[in-house]
Enzyme design. Structure first.
Site, PDB file in Angstrom:
ATOM      1  N   HIS A 112       3.042   0.486  15.266  1.00 11.32           N
ATOM      2  CA  HIS A 112       1.876   0.192  14.695  1.00 11.32           C
ATOM      3  C   HIS A 112       0.637  -0.550  15.633  1.00 11.32           C
ATOM      4  O   HIS A 112      -0.420  -0.859  15.129  1.00 11.32           O
ATOM      5  CB  HIS A 112       1.994  -0.567  13.240  1.00 11.32           C
ATOM      6  CG  HIS A 112       2.941   0.082  12.314  1.00 11.32           C
ATOM      7  ND1 HIS A 112       2.559   1.190  11.836  1.00 11.32           N
ATOM      8  CD2 HIS A 112       3.779  -0.539  11.686  1.00 11.32           C
ATOM      9  CE1 HIS A 112       3.803   1.460  10.978  1.00 11.32           C
ATOM     10  NE2 HIS A 112       4.496   0.383  10.961  1.00 11.32           N
TER      11      HIS A 112
ATOM     12  N   GLU B 240       0.638  -1.204   0.121  1.00 13.73           N
ATOM     13  CA  GLU B 240      -0.160   0.088  -0.102  1.00 13.73           C
ATOM     14  C   GLU B 240       0.883   1.221   0.030  1.00 13.73           C
ATOM     15  O   GLU B 240       2.084   1.146   0.440  1.00 13.73           O
ATOM     16  CB  GLU B 240      -0.723   0.236   1.290  1.00 13.73           C
ATOM     17  CG  GLU B 240      -2.029  -0.814   1.467  1.00 13.73           C
ATOM     18  CD  GLU B 240      -2.551  -0.539   2.527  1.00 13.73           C
ATOM     19  OE1 GLU B 240      -2.530   0.001   3.316  1.00 13.73           O
ATOM     20  OE2 GLU B 240      -3.764  -1.376   2.894  1.00 13.73           O
TER      21      GLU B 240
ATOM     22  N   ARG C 195     -15.034  -8.028  15.481  1.00 14.52           N
ATOM     23  CA  ARG C 195     -15.153  -8.424  17.005  1.00 14.52           C
ATOM     24  C   ARG C 195     -15.032  -7.141  17.677  1.00 14.52           C
ATOM     25  O   ARG C 195     -14.892  -6.000  17.334  1.00 14.52           O
ATOM     26  CB  ARG C 195     -13.648  -9.021  17.265  1.00 14.52           C
ATOM     27  CG  ARG C 195     -12.624  -8.369  17.029  1.00 14.52           C
ATOM     28  CD  ARG C 195     -11.355  -8.604  17.632  1.00 14.52           C
ATOM     29  NE  ARG C 195     -10.072  -8.258  16.923  1.00 14.52           N
ATOM     30  CZ  ARG C 195      -9.626  -6.930  17.094  1.00 14.52           C
ATOM     31  NH1 ARG C 195     -10.177  -6.180  17.923  1.00 14.52           N
ATOM     32  NH2 ARG C 195      -8.437  -6.486  16.512  1.00 14.52           N
TER      33      ARG C 195
HETATM   34  P1  ADP Z   1      -3.051  -4.523  11.633  1.00  6.62           P
HETATM   35  O1  ADP Z   1      -4.137  -5.386  11.035  1.00  6.62           O
HETATM   36  O2  ADP Z   1      -1.605  -5.366  11.503  1.00  6.62           O
HETATM   37  O3  ADP Z   1      -3.180  -3.764  13.005  1.00  6.62           O
HETATM   38  P2  ADP Z   1      -3.544  -2.273  10.169  1.00  6.62           P
HETATM   39  O4  ADP Z   1      -3.880  -2.234   8.712  1.00  6.62           O
HETATM   40  O5  ADP Z   1      -4.699  -1.922  11.081  1.00  6.62           O
HETATM   41  O6  ADP Z   1      -2.540  -3.250  10.502  1.00  6.62           O
HETATM   42  O7  ADP Z   1      -2.522  -0.890  10.516  1.00  6.62           O
HETATM   43  C1  ADP Z   1      -2.271  -0.628  11.584  1.00  6.62           C
HETATM   44  C2  ADP Z   1      -1.348   0.567  11.819  1.00  6.62           C
HETATM   45  O8  ADP Z   1      -0.318   0.774  10.958  1.00  6.62           O
HETATM   46  C3  ADP Z   1      -2.379   1.822  11.235  1.00  6.62           C
HETATM   47  O9  ADP Z   1      -3.280   2.257  12.277  1.00  6.62           O
HETATM   48  C4  ADP Z   1      -1.197   2.877  10.952  1.00  6.62           C
HETATM   49  O10 ADP Z   1      -0.684   3.423  11.982  1.00  6.62           O
HETATM   50  C5  ADP Z   1      -0.239   1.858  10.150  1.00  6.62           C
HETATM   51  N1  ADP Z   1      -0.788   1.872   8.802  1.00  6.62           N
HETATM   52  C6  ADP Z   1      -1.062   0.668   8.161  1.00  6.62           C
HETATM   53  N2  ADP Z   1      -1.240   1.041   6.865  1.00  6.62           N
HETATM   54  C7  ADP Z   1      -0.730   2.169   6.519  1.00  6.62           C
HETATM   55  C8  ADP Z   1      -0.654   3.132   5.214  1.00  6.62           C
HETATM   56  N3  ADP Z   1      -1.001   2.441   4.152  1.00  6.62           N
HETATM   57  N4  ADP Z   1      -0.288   4.173   5.543  1.00  6.62           N
HETATM   58  C9  ADP Z   1       0.117   4.581   6.805  1.00  6.62           C
HETATM   59  N5  ADP Z   1       0.152   3.995   7.905  1.00  6.62           N
HETATM   60  C10 ADP Z   1      -0.321   2.740   7.842  1.00  6.62           C
END
Ligand code: ADP
Length: 518
Positions: A243, A208, A300
């Protein structure tokens, strides 16, 4: 009648979880006049959730595969305990579609969304594809899992660096690598694959565009099987470390009523696209221009659900039980604006002075803050053991104020009043964060901790030797600890135990089981 109306079909719920969320679900059940059944591993015989439940059932050895992830043992416990429903909490089996199916096959009510909604949203590529179809904005990225690293790089370069490599089965920030230049592309893919394989037994990764300085803003939804769905405002969860969320709040300073309504609509569209039922969360990234992008849907109850409960007055666990246990669901009525401001601090048994290394052990002093605008959702008591085997979250402190600055002040006072000895915790780290002028000003973006607390950040890239050292330390610690865990007084492993002082002899529930001293 001391309780609210009980859902018609649910009398006794088995909670396939441990810690604070098991305690939270037990409380939700009790308010609706529903009996609760705890399950526990050998390391958790004396745990708070076991003491609080009406019934408790031992699962066996501490490793999750032998206890909280063991589907046959949990179903056997549900059968023996004559439960009619299973609540999975979060983590463990909560997003395991196969478990949801097995629960239904066993003739039990699954307190969660349909299995196909879990599996679709659990696959980040499938979820992205569905959202694109539903017309929701998604972060620009790959159409499918990366198969050919070279051609994927060519596409990614068109979108422009930085790029983030993510695990298709991702969760908890695992299997994620930020890539800032082409030279790091292949090593980052390899590292993300390794981590994803270890964490999810699935090494598929995709890319992404990595948004710079976004806010993490998510929408809580509730939906029933008759197609009714509501959104319950946003939560901002931008204060993250590697994250993973550390502090969450509602409302977000960056969301006005118009944006709230648009995000709510997008979240409901996401839920409808997969036939969602129950409580769920649709996560978005909000960029500096106020544009939002779908990130993922968590199928969930979330760790941070209490901040929503506080600003809406809705008991989300009770709503989950009502949606699952009644044919007709009346959505709770909501006023349009969030009521005041709530902030949650996740208190972990981790040592911020030492790279946030888990700090298991015995809690020698445990004194929770109290007073107006303070809620503590905890899974422990003084004398509790924090086992090495599970997530080291000890408690969640949730505070409320009429506006954000009152909530921050309430948080500061409550954190000061929270005393935990015997283990290291993140309480002081939270205090440092909320004293930071940028936090107070509401300048909360996902890079906040990395930017302002550099010394606490161990970057995922290039810290593998450290991670290995941590793993070795944990393994050594486990070996030393297992013997001690089994010394906790036994009540007959595998036996269902009637555990209520209240029901049996009129004494206050649970006091007869409280340890004098550990
Ligand atoms: P997980 O399912 O592992 O928790 P997420 O997709 O929910 O992963 O992302 C967790 C965090 O990672 C987000 O809250 C953000 O801080 C960061 N993040 C994820 N994807 C992106 C992105 N494309 N750009 C910037 N930050 C991202």
């Amino acid at each position: 009648m001391m309780t609210a109306k009980r859902p018609a079909k649910i009398h006794r719920v088995l909670i396939a979880n441990r810690g604070e969320i098991a305690v939270r679900v037990i409380r939700g059940c009790r308010r609706l006049g529903i009996e609760s059944v705890a399950v526990y591993s050998d390391a958790d015989r004396a745990a708070l959730h076991v003491r609080m439940a009406d019934w408790a059932y031992g699962l066996g050895a501490p490793p999750p595969e032998e206890s909280y992830l063991n589907i046959p043992k949990i179903l056997e416990a549900a059968r023996a305990a004559k439960a009619d429903a299973i609540h999975p909490g979060y983590g463990f089996l909560a997003e395991n579609a196969r478990f949801a199916e097995r629960v239904a096959e066993a003739g039990l009510i699954w307190i969660g969304p349909p299995p196909h909604a879990i599996s679709t949203m659990g696959d980040k590529i499938a979820a992205r594809t569905l959202m694109i179809k539903a017309g929701a904005p998604v972060v620009p990225g790959s159409d499918g899992p990366i198969t050919d690293a070279k051609s994927a790089l060519a596409q990614a370069e068109k979108a422009g660096f930085p790029i983030v490599i993510k695990a298709v089965a991702g969760g908890g920030g695992k299997g994620m690598r930020v890539v800032r230049e082409a030279a790091d592309w292949q090593p980052s893919i390899d590292a993300a694959r390794r981590e994803a394989k270890g964490a999810f037994a699935d090494d598929r990764v995709y890319w992404e565009k990595y948004l710079e300085k976004p806010r993490h803003v998510e929408i809580q939804i509730l939906a029933d099987r008759n197609g009714r769905a509501i959104s319950l405002n946003e939560r901002e969860c931008s204060i993250q470390r590697r994250h993973q969320k550390v502090i969450e709040e509602s409302p977000s300073v960056a969301v006005n009523p118009d944006l709230r309504a648009r995000m709510g609509k997008a979240a409901i569209a996401a839920a409808e696209s997969c036939g969602y039922v129950g409580a769920g969360t649709v996560e978005f990234l909000l960029d500096t221009d106020g544009k939002f992008y779908f990130l993922e849907m968590n199928t969930r109850l979330q760790v941070e659900h209490p901040v929503t409960e506080w600003v809406t007055g809705v008991d989300l666990v009770a709503e989950q039980l009502r949606i699952a246990g009644d044919d007709e669901w009346n959505p709770p009525s909501l006023s349009h604006a969030p009521f005041g401001h709530a902030i949650q601090f996740r208190i972990y048994a981790e040592d911020p002075q030492n790279n946030f290394l888990p700090s298991p052990g015995t809690i020698s002093t445990y004194s929770e803050p109290q007073g107006p605008g303070v809620r503590v959702d905890s899974g422990v008591y003084q004398g509790s053991e924090i086992p090495i085997f599970y997530d080291p979250m000890v408690a969640k402190l949730i505070v409320w104020g009429r506006d954000r600055s009152e909530a921050v002040a309430a948080g500061n006072a409550a954190l000061e009043e929270f005393h935990i000895d015997g283990i290291a915790t993140t309480i002081d780290f939270h205090r440092q964060i909320i004293h930071h002028p940028e936090f107070i000003a509401g300048n909360t973006t996902t890079d906040f901790i990395a930017r302002h607390f550099k010394s606490t950040e161990v970057h995922a890239d290039g810290d593998e030797p450290l991670q290995q050292a941590v793993a070795v330390a944990a393994a050594l610690y486990t070996r030393r600890r297992v013997g001690q865990a089994t010394r906790v007084p036994s009540d007959g492993n595998g036996q269902t135990t009637r555990y209520s002082g209240w029901l049996v002899d009129g004494r206050r529930r649970g006091t007869d089981r409280w340890p004098v001293r550990f």
